[in-house]
Write a protein that holds these residues in place. Structure first.
Motif, mmCIF file in Angstrom:
data_model
loop_
_atom_site.group_PDB
_atom_site.id
_atom_site.type_symbol
_atom_site.label_atom_id
_atom_site.label_comp_id
_atom_site.label_asym_id
_atom_site.label_seq_id
_atom_site.Cartn_x
_atom_site.Cartn_y
_atom_site.Cartn_z
ATOM 1 N N ALA A 128 -7.830 -7.409 -18.338
ATOM 2 C CA ALA A 128 -7.568 -7.838 -16.961
ATOM 3 C C ALA A 128 -6.725 -6.764 -16.294
ATOM 4 O O ALA A 128 -5.531 -6.629 -16.582
ATOM 5 N N LEU A 129 -7.348 -5.990 -15.429
ATOM 6 C CA LEU A 129 -6.671 -4.883 -14.762
ATOM 7 C C LEU A 129 -6.626 -5.123 -13.264
ATOM 8 O O LEU A 129 -7.569 -5.652 -12.671
ATOM 9 N N ASP A 130 -5.529 -4.724 -12.665
ATOM 10 C CA ASP A 130 -5.339 -4.794 -11.219
ATOM 11 C C ASP A 130 -5.004 -3.380 -10.765
ATOM 12 O O ASP A 130 -3.972 -2.831 -11.163
ATOM 13 N N GLN A 131 -5.892 -2.776 -9.988
ATOM 14 C CA GLN A 131 -5.743 -1.373 -9.623
ATOM 15 C C GLN A 131 -5.688 -1.216 -8.109
ATOM 16 O O GLN A 131 -6.477 -1.826 -7.391
ATOM 17 N N LEU A 132 -4.767 -0.405 -7.656
ATOM 18 C CA LEU A 132 -4.626 -0.129 -6.234
ATOM 19 C C LEU A 132 -4.570 1.373 -6.022
ATOM 20 O O LEU A 132 -3.741 2.066 -6.624
ATOM 21 N N MET A 133 -5.451 1.877 -5.183
ATOM 22 C CA MET A 133 -5.490 3.299 -4.848
ATOM 23 C C MET A 133 -5.071 3.488 -3.397
ATOM 24 O O MET A 133 -5.719 2.971 -2.483
ATOM 25 N N LEU A 134 -3.965 4.201 -3.196
ATOM 26 C CA LEU A 134 -3.470 4.520 -1.863
ATOM 27 C C LEU A 134 -3.730 6.008 -1.636
ATOM 28 O O LEU A 134 -2.938 6.865 -2.021
ATOM 29 N N PHE A 135 -4.873 6.303 -1.028
ATOM 30 C CA PHE A 135 -5.302 7.688 -0.915
ATOM 31 C C PHE A 135 -4.403 8.494 0.006
ATOM 32 O O PHE A 135 -4.136 9.673 -0.256
ATOM 33 N N ASN A 136 -3.933 7.885 1.085
ATOM 34 C CA ASN A 136 -3.114 8.648 2.019
ATOM 35 C C ASN A 136 -1.726 8.943 1.457
ATOM 36 O O ASN A 136 -1.032 9.826 1.950
ATOM 37 N N GLN A 137 -1.301 8.190 0.425
ATOM 38 C CA GLN A 137 -0.025 8.459 -0.240
ATOM 39 C C GLN A 137 -0.219 9.179 -1.571
ATOM 40 O O GLN A 137 0.762 9.507 -2.248
ATOM 41 N N GLU A 142 -1.579 0.745 -11.487
ATOM 42 C CA GLU A 142 -2.418 -0.003 -12.413
ATOM 43 C C GLU A 142 -1.569 -1.018 -13.178
ATOM 44 O O GLU A 142 -0.616 -0.644 -13.865
ATOM 45 N N ILE A 143 -1.923 -2.284 -13.035
ATOM 46 C CA ILE A 143 -1.267 -3.357 -13.781
ATOM 47 C C ILE A 143 -2.256 -3.886 -14.811
ATOM 48 O O ILE A 143 -3.383 -4.235 -14.475
ATOM 49 N N ASP A 144 -1.827 -3.901 -16.046
ATOM 50 C CA ASP A 144 -2.611 -4.477 -17.139
ATOM 51 C C ASP A 144 -2.006 -5.841 -17.444
ATOM 52 O O ASP A 144 -0.915 -5.944 -18.019
ATOM 53 N N PHE A 171 -0.165 -4.255 -1.333
ATOM 54 C CA PHE A 171 0.238 -4.597 -2.687
ATOM 55 C C PHE A 171 1.226 -3.550 -3.177
ATOM 56 O O PHE A 171 0.941 -2.365 -3.162
ATOM 57 N N ARG A 172 2.445 -3.978 -3.554
ATOM 58 C CA ARG A 172 3.447 -3.066 -4.074
ATOM 59 C C ARG A 172 3.934 -3.620 -5.410
ATOM 60 O O ARG A 172 4.798 -4.480 -5.456
ATOM 61 N N PRO A 173 3.390 -3.138 -6.526
ATOM 62 C CA PRO A 173 3.738 -3.730 -7.811
ATOM 63 C C PRO A 173 5.214 -3.612 -8.159
ATOM 64 O O PRO A 173 5.761 -4.462 -8.828
ATOM 65 N N VAL A 174 5.878 -2.560 -7.701
ATOM 66 C CA VAL A 174 7.286 -2.404 -8.035
ATOM 67 C C VAL A 174 8.117 -3.501 -7.385
ATOM 68 O O VAL A 174 9.022 -4.065 -7.982
#
Length: 203
Positions: free
Chosen positions: A72-81, A86-88, A188-191
């Protein structure tokens, strides 16, 4: 005489519209939806995708099944930053990594070849079927792929790719157009936002 000329012009115009060949297109800038992936090696996964061309963001929540178990992976790509999170959820880990890739809008490539048109669903009643276009193109090393997009709106529906090394991979999408009410899904900001037991995202 004028009426005949007008009718002739309209008939020619309608004929031109009917015979118009579909052209490569770009998908809507804001889109969310469900997806499923099946590969010839037995791997399967399902999940959701959120796409934002304005903010150059892509988020994929993926639940996979392999011969070794589930993931179960949660992935966020912020291209402009230039940041990739990646959260497992299997081991409750979170990673923050540099994103070394450019943002390319989801689209039918300009060099893709139109295979044909078809109607998905029923065509017996008005509004019951969906007119779709199938595009294909050859890939390096004897590979190939095909994609199905709706004729109106350029909505992606399926992708099938083949290479001698990895075999077939099929992706099926069930997208839904979205406006700003779904936009927070991409903020989405995992931190900051994820449960504290995940700790800080490690760089």
């Amino acid at each position: 005489m004028n009426l005949i000329s007008v009718l002739l012009f309209l008939s020619l115009l309608m004929a031109a519209v009917v015979t118009q060949v579909p052209k490569p297109c770009v998908v809507p800038p804001l889109m969310t939806g469900d997806f499923s992936v099946m590969a010839s090696n037995g791997k399967m996964s399902t999940g959701t995708i959120s796409y934002d061309a304005y903010g150059q963001k892509l988020r994929v929540r993926n639940n996979g099944v392999t011969g070794y178990g589930t993931s179960a992976l949660d992935q966020l790509m912020l291209f402009n930053q230039e940041v990739f999170y990646e959260i497992d959820w299997g081991n409750l880990s979170c990673k923050k990594m540099p994103l070394e890739a450019y943002f390319f809008p989801m689209q039918v490539p300009s060099d893709a070849i139109l295979m044909g048109q078809a109607i998905m669903g029923s065509s017996s009643s008005w509004g019951m079927g969906l007119l779709v276009n199938t595009w294909y193109e050859a890939l390096p090393y004897n590979g190939t792929y095909s994609m199905v997009f709706s004729d109106i709106g350029c909505i992606p529906l399926t992708y099938s790719g083949y290479s001698p090394a990895s075999g077939w991979t099929t992706v099926r999408l069930e997208p839904g157009l979205t406006e700003l009410q779904k936009y927070s899904d991409l903020d989405f900001r995992p931190v900051k936002d994820e449960p504290q037991h995940l700790g800080h995202c490690q760089l």
